[in-house]
Design a protein around this motif. Structure first.
Motif, short mmCIF file in Angstrom:
data_model
loop_
_atom_site.label_atom_id
_atom_site.label_comp_id
_atom_site.label_asym_id
_atom_site.label_seq_id
_atom_site.Cartn_x
_atom_site.Cartn_y
_atom_site.Cartn_z
N THR A 36 -5.82 4.13 2.66
CA THR A 36 -6.30 2.79 2.33
C THR A 36 -7.25 2.28 3.43
O THR A 36 -8.28 1.67 3.13
N ILE A 45 -5.67 3.66 -5.02
CA ILE A 45 -6.32 2.59 -4.25
C ILE A 45 -7.25 1.77 -5.16
O ILE A 45 -7.29 0.54 -5.08
N VAL A 96 0.84 -1.20 0.00
CA VAL A 96 0.00 0.00 0.00
C VAL A 96 0.87 1.25 0.00
O VAL A 96 1.91 1.29 0.66
#
Lengths: 226, 226
Positions: free
Chosen positions: A171, B204, A165
């Protein structure tokens, strides 16, 4: 600050967090149960203390004996709902041991189960903005607990190179956001069972964090109510 | 079914969808603008037609001249908001040409810009459940358009093996859910600009669909209002 309930309110049972996959029907007091119905149908501002009293079949003073005012009732429901999900999320995380993959999968599963099986309680979140600033802050502190737990897991997974990530905080918000949106479309009468939705969201969450490993399949669990 | 507005209402301009990255201040009629404020502050059920008339400085009959009732005002705002995002999403998708990666990136960017720059309008979605079943259906048809667009892109990306998704429909809901949750936490006064949030969410979203390729960086755009 308004306290959410006064001394004489019966204790509220929200199930056994240790068995986080099992959601028994929420045991609300008659006042809280009637208020949840009313807020869900007409919104916080569309509901009067008199409406709630009429639904429960008590007098307005009797209602004030248990709750300081309408806002205190909303706060009690929100805190109850959020504390329940926070406890379950922590139990689910602990159940994943030391493995960030399994911990995240469990926590997402716990949150989705709550969103699908307690959807009316979960939908109440849109009323949060009507709380006074102090009560909103108080409520957010509890809710923040869920965010902090997920963030900690995402960071740990990133540190161990199990997750890929770029921004752990964002996130985390995205993961919670996708779960929080479930009550917008989920209907208990629909085709998807809470179990099925949970399975799908665990899979999607694993993609979202770029997990290199997959969690073990969840055990079967008993389906309860709203 | 209640029509959202009557003949004499001035035309509403919501910006030029072709230039989907540019969000000019929403031009609402004085009635819609005052209603948006009132609904945002007190909810649909907490707002009376009289409250709206008072805010605009018109009489109640004058308000009824433009809108059949309070629900028609809410529907007008919701339709306006959703049509705007639908047009922008289509323009953004077209701007990505034939490439599912770029198309999805553009659409997510367009949706996030709307969520951050028109957050009050976006937050109105939580009032949808107070519409009558027919009006709710009418509104959902418009909103469904955004979902269908994203679903089509996700499926196309999957078909071309650019995306790795198990369930295209559920992944689409998750993507929209994470964007729709932005108004819960986003504040225009905060650290993150709409551009920055959009960039993060594109990143994302690419993870969530398991994209093997990355979209080109978005161009700088001008920031407007709410």
């Amino acid at each position: 600050m308004v306290s959410s309930s006064k001394g004489a309110t019966p204790p509220i049972e929200v199930g056994n967090a240790a068995d986080w996959r099992r959601l028994e029907p929420t045991k609300l007091t008659p006042i809280l149960s009637a208020s949840l119905d009313a807020f869900y149908e007409h919104g916080f501002h569309g509901t009067s203390v008199r409406d709630i009293a009429r639904r429960v079949g008590v007098t307005v003073p009797a209602l004030y004996y248990h709750h300081e005012n309408k806002e205190a009732v909303l706060l009690a429901l929100l805190e109850l709902s959020t504390s329940d999900v926070l406890e379950r999320a922590h139990a689910a995380s602990a159940d994943g041991g030391d493995d960030p993959v399994q911990r995240l999968a469990n926590v997402i599963e716990a949150i989705v189960l709550r969103m699908t099986m307690r959807s009316r309680l979960a939908a109440l979140e849109s009323e949060v903005r009507y709380l006074s600033p102090e009560n909103r802050q108080r409520y957010r502190t509890v809710r923040k607990g869920v965010e902090e737990l997920v963030l900690e897991i995402v960071k740990e997974g990133k540190k161990r190179e199990l997750f890929d990530v770029a921004d752990a905080a964002e996130t985390t918000r995205a993961l919670l956001g996708m779960c929080q949106s479930i009550p917008r479309w989920y209907h208990a009468e629909g085709k998807l069972t809470p179990d099925a939705v949970a399975r799908k969201y665990v899979e999607i969450a694993m993609k979202t964090v770029g997990s290199t490993e997959l969690p073990v399949k969840p055990k079967k669990r008993r389906t309860a109510d709203v």
